[in-house]
Design a protein around this motif. Sequence first.
Motif, mmCIF file in Angstrom:
data_model
loop_
_atom_site.group_PDB
_atom_site.id
_atom_site.type_symbol
_atom_site.label_atom_id
_atom_site.label_comp_id
_atom_site.label_asym_id
_atom_site.label_seq_id
_atom_site.Cartn_x
_atom_site.Cartn_y
_atom_site.Cartn_z
ATOM 1 N N SER A 7 13.192 5.223 -9.468
ATOM 2 C CA SER A 7 11.907 4.548 -9.277
ATOM 3 C C SER A 7 11.355 5.060 -7.955
ATOM 4 N N VAL A 8 10.252 5.789 -8.011
ATOM 5 C CA VAL A 8 9.714 6.480 -6.837
ATOM 6 C C VAL A 8 8.520 5.718 -6.278
ATOM 7 N N ILE A 9 8.544 5.450 -4.980
ATOM 8 C CA ILE A 9 7.455 4.743 -4.310
ATOM 9 C C ILE A 9 6.930 5.623 -3.189
ATOM 10 N N CYS A 10 5.642 5.947 -3.247
ATOM 11 C CA CYS A 10 4.996 6.800 -2.244
ATOM 12 C C CYS A 10 3.863 6.024 -1.572
ATOM 13 N N PRO A 11 4.055 5.503 -0.384
ATOM 14 C CA PRO A 11 2.997 4.773 0.307
ATOM 15 C C PRO A 11 2.229 5.665 1.278
ATOM 16 N N ASP A 12 1.057 5.169 1.679
ATOM 17 C CA ASP A 12 0.389 5.692 2.867
ATOM 18 C C ASP A 12 0.778 4.755 4.008
ATOM 19 N N LEU A 13 1.334 5.294 5.076
ATOM 20 C CA LEU A 13 1.708 4.467 6.206
ATOM 21 C C LEU A 13 0.475 3.797 6.823
ATOM 22 N N ARG A 14 0.703 2.708 7.514
ATOM 23 C CA ARG A 14 -0.384 2.007 8.201
ATOM 24 C C ARG A 14 -1.183 2.996 9.063
ATOM 25 N N GLY A 15 -2.511 2.960 8.896
ATOM 26 C CA GLY A 15 -3.365 3.852 9.666
ATOM 27 C C GLY A 15 -3.609 5.199 9.031
ATOM 28 N N TYR A 16 -2.989 5.467 7.884
ATOM 29 C CA TYR A 16 -3.142 6.756 7.196
ATOM 30 C C TYR A 16 -3.751 6.549 5.818
ATOM 31 N N GLY A 17 -4.438 7.575 5.344
ATOM 32 C CA GLY A 17 -4.915 7.600 3.967
ATOM 33 C C GLY A 17 -5.694 6.370 3.548
#
Length: 227
Positions: free
Chosen positions: A55-65
Amino acid sequence: MKPLYEFKIAQIDTGQASIFVCSSGSGPPILLFHGFPETHLMWRDVAPLLTQDCSVICPDLRGYGRSSCPASASDHARYSKRALAQDMVLVMKQLGFDRFAVVGHDRGGRVACRMALDHPCVVERLAVLDVVPTESVWNRADAGSPSTSGPGRCSRSPHPCPRECSRHVPRRSSMIPWEDGALPRTCFPRKFAPLMLRHSRPRGMPMRSVKNIGGGHDRPGARQGGS
């Protein structure tokens, strides 16, 4: 195998930030942190492959994207690696994962390390890619290393040196190296040379001392560095 743009997307509120996440697959959870100046899209070639087993989770870190940029504070703690790591622990909990593997690239690797230190009970495995451990960088820094020359020297100098220097650096010359402590005329205005050289150090300053790298960091929502 779904391409990244077909992953399920969500915007998750952590109480301090709204974090954009895309996810897909089934199996053991794996959390992927991007670097700087990147977003979750850096995993576009890797993430689909991992979904075959995880199960793959790809977030944008806080302040990005597509994640939010909360206003910073005088101590910059809201953009510390600790705060970014805490965001992701809460995100994973809301997604139903109490324990998971973490992979971090570049500055995302520093966030991953901070998470493992602060939340060892949730990090099952840790992989840090393409970044030298922060402590090693500063412990081994000397007058000849990249971290103590050129823009590296500027970014570690006390306020207001980093802000004033970076404010006046032309894009085309911002990465010109300094030789023997000399400042290229095209890199910084002459009036900032004494300020820069006065704050030079033969050894690196701790990362926690790096606060303002550019004038834009003072604007609400700007990203800030942290340990």
